[in-house]
Motif scaffolding. Structure first.
Motif, PDB file in Angstrom:
ATOM      1  N   ALA A  15     -56.288  49.926 -32.762  1.00  0.00           N
ATOM      2  CA  ALA A  15     -57.333  50.766 -32.163  1.00  0.00           C
ATOM      3  C   ALA A  15     -56.725  51.998 -31.512  1.00  0.00           C
ATOM      4  O   ALA A  15     -57.247  53.110 -31.639  1.00  0.00           O
ATOM      5  N   LEU A  16     -55.616  51.821 -30.806  1.00  0.00           N
ATOM      6  CA  LEU A  16     -54.952  52.955 -30.162  1.00  0.00           C
ATOM      7  C   LEU A  16     -54.461  53.968 -31.188  1.00  0.00           C
ATOM      8  O   LEU A  16     -54.604  55.186 -30.995  1.00  0.00           O
ATOM      9  N   GLU A  17     -53.891  53.480 -32.275  1.00  0.00           N
ATOM     10  CA  GLU A  17     -53.392  54.378 -33.302  1.00  0.00           C
ATOM     11  C   GLU A  17     -54.540  55.166 -33.936  1.00  0.00           C
ATOM     12  O   GLU A  17     -54.432  56.385 -34.165  1.00  0.00           O
ATOM     13  N   THR A  18     -55.635  54.476 -34.209  1.00  0.00           N
ATOM     14  CA  THR A  18     -56.790  55.160 -34.776  1.00  0.00           C
ATOM     15  C   THR A  18     -57.365  56.162 -33.775  1.00  0.00           C
ATOM     16  O   THR A  18     -57.756  57.277 -34.145  1.00  0.00           O
ATOM     17  N   GLY A  19     -57.422  55.767 -32.507  1.00  0.00           N
ATOM     18  CA  GLY A  19     -57.909  56.678 -31.481  1.00  0.00           C
ATOM     19  C   GLY A  19     -57.066  57.933 -31.387  1.00  0.00           C
ATOM     20  O   GLY A  19     -57.594  59.046 -31.222  1.00  0.00           O
ATOM     21  N   ASP A  74     -57.340  44.659 -38.887  1.00  0.00           N
ATOM     22  CA  ASP A  74     -56.512  45.637 -39.583  1.00  0.00           C
ATOM     23  C   ASP A  74     -57.141  47.017 -39.443  1.00  0.00           C
ATOM     24  O   ASP A  74     -58.168  47.204 -38.784  1.00  0.00           O
ATOM     25  N   ARG A  75     -56.534  47.981 -40.108  1.00  0.00           N
ATOM     26  CA  ARG A  75     -56.972  49.365 -39.990  1.00  0.00           C
ATOM     27  C   ARG A  75     -58.405  49.571 -40.505  1.00  0.00           C
ATOM     28  O   ARG A  75     -59.175  50.333 -39.922  1.00  0.00           O
ATOM     29  N   SER A  76     -58.769  48.895 -41.577  1.00  0.00           N
ATOM     30  CA  SER A  76     -60.126  49.059 -42.084  1.00  0.00           C
ATOM     31  C   SER A  76     -61.146  48.526 -41.089  1.00  0.00           C
ATOM     32  O   SER A  76     -62.239  49.086 -40.935  1.00  0.00           O
TER      33      SER A  76
END
Length: 344
Positions: free
Chosen positions: A134-138, A63-65
């Motif tokens: 991961a792509l969204e966070t990047g 997940d995002r965390s």
């Protein structure tokens, strides 16, 4: 969790921070609002995954965390390793600048940050990865960078492995990816990168297994007609006897207070061990020799372990009677070119 906050959102013509500082700032924004205990638990699980104690069928980034913790845990070290590899590559190819860049298996974009810093953020970058979180966070981290090449990067979900197809591009980076792939997929990825790019830079952990994967990729790139630019002084077979030793280097990683908190460390720095190869389809000027171990400084002399262009592995003893070369040897570090002035 709050979205990444950019220091550049409220200003138009602001000089970007140096890339490493900008990355630390972006990571701090990413983890803002994530409870330290939750981040530490996610990091512990990620470490278990890296050490092979997590079942292979268990998702690593759930997940995002998890992605945020991964970014804080691994991005600074990956960034510094790739930056060091790119530095050696740039020395062998002065004046060359990539206009386009594909970061294969780039995740949150550590290698893309290194490329942006190496060439002033000029390259139009595409990041390919299979993990959507991961792509969204990047993408969010890149938006906080202030670097044009990153802020305008494309983040594309793609399965990395068998059948990976790459569009023609100036530079392909593949960092800390090969470990995740079976042998056939590693071979196909190396061949695809060689077919698509004018230059390919591959980075892996500085372990015997990581070095073996680098040699495997190096052999494929050379077989495809590419020339090794770094770290090797030549494009011939590696002179290290298989199983006897391995070639790797070290990059110093400064730990911010955030980094120390997430990783549970107390030191202000850590050393990231890595192995790499950079190869090109255009002329380069490899070093005459590369320092392959930390130099041993003794009274009145410096002992150097070298990989050389013509003699394979060699040892050099530089003493005070060598004058300027002795002084240069005392300032030479693991991974540097030797001699530093480029003379034979």
């Amino acid at each position: 969790m709050r979205a990444v906050r950019s220091a550049y959102d409220s200003a138009v013509n602001v000089t970007p921070l140096p890339t490493a500082d900008a990355l630390r700032t972006a990571l701090a924004g990413l983890l803002d609002g994530l409870p330290p205990k939750q981040a530490a638990q996610a990091v512990d699980r990620l470490i278990a995954s890296y050490r092979g104690t997590t079942p292979t069928d268990a998702p690593v980034l759930r997940d995002r965390s998890d992605v945020a913790a991964y970014a804080a845990y691994r991005m600074p070290a990956t960034f510094e390793a790739v930056r060091a590899a790119l530095g050696a590559f740039r020395d062998a190819a002065p004046g060359w600048t990539p206009a386009t860049h594909t970061d294969v298996g780039g995740g949150t974009g550590a290698a893309s940050w290194a490329v942006a810093g190496a060439w002033d953020g000029a390259a139009a970058t595409t990041v390919l990865d299979w993990a959507a979180p991961a792509l969204e966070t990047g993408r969010e981290l890149a938006a906080a960078s202030g670097l044009p090449g990153l802020r305008e990067a494309r983040w594309q979900r793609t399965r990395i492995g068998d059948g990976t197809a790459l569009d023609p591009v100036d530079l392909v980076t593949v960092s800390y990816v090969l470990k995740e792939l079976p042998e056939r997929a590693r071979t196909e990825l190396a061949d695809a990168a060689a077919a698509a790019a004018q230059a390919v830079v591959v980075v892996e952990p500085g372990t015997p297994d990581g070095y073996a994967r680098i040699i495997e990729a190096r052999d494929r790139l050379v077989a495809a007609g590419m020339t090794v630019a770094a770290p090797c002084p030549h494009s011939g077979a590696c002179p290290i006897e298989p199983g006897a030793d391995w070639c790797h280097f070290s990059a110093r990683v400064s730990r911010s207070s955030l980094h120390r908190q997430v990783k549970g460390g107390s030191l202000s720095h850590e050393d990231e061990k890595f192995a790499y190869v950079a190869a090109t389809r255009f002329p380069v000027v490899p070093v005459a020799a590369r320092v392959t171990r930390r130099p041993q400084i003794r009274k009145g002399q410096v002992l150097l372990e070298l990989c050389t262009r013509d003699e394979g592995l060699a040892r050099a003893t530089v003493t005070k009677r060598h004058g300027e070369r002795y002084r240069a040897a005392r300032d030479t570090d693991w991974g540097d070119a030797w001699p530093p002035d480029g003379e034979e």
